[in-house]
Every structure is written in structure tokens, then in C-alpha cells.
Write an enzyme that holds these catalytic residues in place. Structure first.
Site, PDB file in Angstrom:
ATOM      1  N   SER A   1       0.830  -1.203   0.000  1.00  0.00           N
ATOM      2  CA  SER A   1       0.000   0.000   0.000  1.00  0.00           C
ATOM      3  C   SER A   1       0.867   1.257   0.000  1.00  0.00           C
ATOM      4  O   SER A   1       2.021   1.246   0.440  1.00  0.00           O
ATOM      5  CB  SER A   1      -0.906   0.024   1.230  1.00  0.00           C
ATOM      6  OG  SER A   1      -1.762  -1.092   1.246  1.00  0.00           O
TER       7      SER A   1
HETATM    8  N1  SAH Z   1      -1.318  -4.736   4.066  1.00  0.00           N
HETATM    9  C1  SAH Z   1      -0.618  -4.961   2.815  1.00  0.00           C
HETATM   10  C2  SAH Z   1      -1.454  -4.541   1.626  1.00  0.00           C
HETATM   11  C3  SAH Z   1      -1.492  -5.631   0.623  1.00  0.00           C
HETATM   12  S1  SAH Z   1      -2.672  -5.510  -0.683  1.00  0.00           S
HETATM   13  C4  SAH Z   1       0.755  -4.287   2.824  1.00  0.00           C
HETATM   14  O1  SAH Z   1       1.079  -3.578   3.779  1.00  0.00           O
HETATM   15  O2  SAH Z   1       1.524  -4.501   1.895  1.00  0.00           O
HETATM   16  C5  SAH Z   1      -3.980  -6.542  -0.059  1.00  0.00           C
HETATM   17  C6  SAH Z   1      -3.635  -7.980   0.243  1.00  0.00           C
HETATM   18  O3  SAH Z   1      -4.855  -8.599   0.670  1.00  0.00           O
HETATM   19  C7  SAH Z   1      -3.138  -8.805  -0.932  1.00  0.00           C
HETATM   20  O4  SAH Z   1      -1.929  -9.428  -0.584  1.00  0.00           O
HETATM   21  C8  SAH Z   1      -4.248  -9.859  -1.138  1.00  0.00           C
HETATM   22  O5  SAH Z   1      -3.772 -11.122  -1.568  1.00  0.00           O
HETATM   23  C9  SAH Z   1      -4.844  -9.935   0.258  1.00  0.00           C
HETATM   24  N2  SAH Z   1      -6.226 -10.435   0.332  1.00  0.00           N
HETATM   25  C10 SAH Z   1      -7.274 -10.180  -0.503  1.00  0.00           C
HETATM   26  N3  SAH Z   1      -8.381 -10.828  -0.076  1.00  0.00           N
HETATM   27  C11 SAH Z   1      -8.034 -11.497   1.061  1.00  0.00           C
HETATM   28  C12 SAH Z   1      -8.731 -12.360   1.955  1.00  0.00           C
HETATM   29  N4  SAH Z   1     -10.008 -12.697   1.783  1.00  0.00           N
HETATM   30  N5  SAH Z   1      -8.050 -12.870   3.018  1.00  0.00           N
HETATM   31  C13 SAH Z   1      -6.738 -12.572   3.225  1.00  0.00           C
HETATM   32  N6  SAH Z   1      -6.027 -11.782   2.400  1.00  0.00           N
HETATM   33  C14 SAH Z   1      -6.656 -11.243   1.335  1.00  0.00           C
END
Ligand code: SAH
Length: 223
Positions: A73
Site C-alpha cells: 500500500s
Molecule cells: N497490508 C498490505 C497490503 C497488501 S494488498 C501491505 O502492507 O503490503 C492486499 C492484500 O490482501 C493482498 O496481498 C491480497 O492477496 C490480500 N487479500 C485479498 N483478499 C483477502 C482475503 N479474503 N483474506 C486474506 N487476504 C486477502
């Protein structure tokens, strides 16, 4: 980019530290006021969370690819959600969407105990091999579907969702303490509105609305 081949930088140079400070100043100018959150961002070497190909741009206030079609993010977004969550030491926080683990690390720097779930096996495995995270025994990593939460470890003081949710999952509200708070970007289009909910004694939620953001979707099931 295949995640197993991610080459992580290991040196935190004066140049990195200087760029990080500039990033923090920029985020402050954009309206983040929580000094503890700003200190956490100033502390964490964000370039460690990216492939070394991103070394020169890692401190720009932007999202970057981390493999598997996912992103780390934007730092402003991480700071915004962290500020809304109003983290206190030793709070038990559930994060949905570990991704790069950067947001989890910010929460850990705020001295929370973090339970974080990722649905993509490759991202989960990549974090297991990421030695910098050994510094944070207060982060517990789980591979699973965030829509299910972690009933075994519930209830949580706070829940943070870092993917775009079409609506607020009831199972996650159920895993929140009374008086507990959830920060979640809600919307199924390109743009989502940040919401903060507080769980009431009767199980209902009070909701506040904040700015618009653009997250990758929260998807069901594991991969
Ligand atoms: N918090 C992260 C942001 C990653 S983007 C950071 O600091 O980098 C969002 C993430 O959510 C992705 O890796 C995606 O695979 C995950 N995601 C999406 N749906 C999800 C779900 N139902 N359960 C767990 N993870 C999920």
C-alpha cells in the site's frame, strides 16, 4: 515478477534514511498528525519490503507491485488507516491482507500484537523467509481466507482490512470486542470509502465515513 525470486535489499544506508525522512514530512503535509505513526514509518526500512529493483523509488508515496498481482500500500494510506485505528500498546489487532507485511510492521512498531492473514500462499511463504520480520515476534502470520477471520484468537480489540471489501463482513464484526473498532475500505468499484466502525453492546455498529482510496479487492477463498 515471481515472488520466490524476490531479491530483497539488506542495507539501510544514510540515503535510504534521508529519503524516509522526506517521505514522513510529505505524509505529515498531507494531513497525518499521529506522531507515533509517523515515527513508525520513519523507523521501518520500506525498501526491505520490495525487490531491490525498487530501491531508488521505495520512498516515493506510491503503491508498488509485490508479485501475485498484489501491491504494497501507499505509505500515506498505511499511515491513514493506522491513525484511524488509534493503536494502543498490547492491543490485539487482526489484519486482513498481509501482502508485503509492511502495514503489519507499522502496527507492531505501535506495540500492538498483530494477527495477520494472507490468502495467497506465495505471499505468505515469502514473508516466512523474510528475515527482517524476526525483529517482530509480536506479529503472528496466518495463511487463510480473511472473510473467516481467526475465530480461535477472537475477540480482537481492533480489525484492519487492507483490501477493498464490497461490504462489512458480519463474521469479522462477530470477532470484534464490544467497544472494538474496525477500519475498512468499502466499495466494489475502482474507489472505496474508508469507514471506521465501533461495535456496540447490542452487537450493532456505529459508523464514521472518511476519504476515498483505491485498494486491490478482498477476494474469497485461498490461493
Ligand atoms: N497490508 C498490505 C497490503 C497488501 S494488498 C501491505 O502492507 O503490503 C492486499 C492484500 O490482501 C493482498 O496481498 C491480497 O492477496 C490480500 N487479500 C485479498 N483478499 C483477502 C482475503 N479474503 N483474506 C486474506 N487476504 C486477502
Amino acid at each position: 515478477m515471481y515472488f520466490a525470486a524476490l531479491m530483497r535489499p539488506t542495507e539501510d544506508s544514510y540515503l535510504h534514511k534521508g529519503l524516509r525522512k522526506q517521505l514522513v514530512d510529505g505524509i505529515r503535509q498531507k494531513g497525518i498528525t499521529d506522531e507515533k505513526v509517523l515515527t513508525a514509518i520513519n523507523t521501518i526500512p520500506r525498501h526491505f519490503f520490495l525487490d531491490s529493483a525498487f530501491d531508488k523509488v521505495a520512498y516515493e508515496d506510491r503503491a508498488f507491485p509485490i508479485g501475485e498481482g498484489q501491491t504494497i500500500s501507499q505509505p500515506y494510506t498505511v499511515a491513514y488507516q493506522s491513525q484511524l485505528l488509534d493503536v494502543k500498546p498490547f492491543e490485539k489487532i487482526l489484519e486482513i491482507g498481509t501482502g508485503s507485511a509492511y502495514q503489519a510492521t507499522v502496527l507492531a512498531e505501535l506495540r500492538a500484537t498483530v494477527y495477520t492473514i494472507e490468502r495467497q500462499k506465495n505471499l505468505f511463504e515469502s514473508n516466512r523467509a523474510f528475515s527482517y520480520l524476526k525483529k517482530y515476534p509480536n506479529i503472528k502470520f496466518f495463511y487463510g481466507d480473511g472473510y473467516e477471520g481467526l475465530p480461535t484468537y477472537a475477540p480482537f480489540d481492533k480489525i484492519i482490512i487492507t483490501a477493498a471489501a464490497p461490504d462489512i463482513p458480519q463474521k469479522l464484526i462477530d470477532q470484534l470486542k464490544v467497544g472494538g473498532m474496525m477500519v475498512i475500505p468499502v466499495g466494489s468499484g475502482d474507489v472505496q470509502q474508508m469507514r471506521r466502525i465501533v461495535k456496540q453492546e447490542n452487537g450493532a455498529v456505529k459508523e464514521e465515513l472518511f476519504d476515498n482510496f483505491s485498494f486491490v479487492p478482498m477476494l474469497g477463498g485461498k490461493k
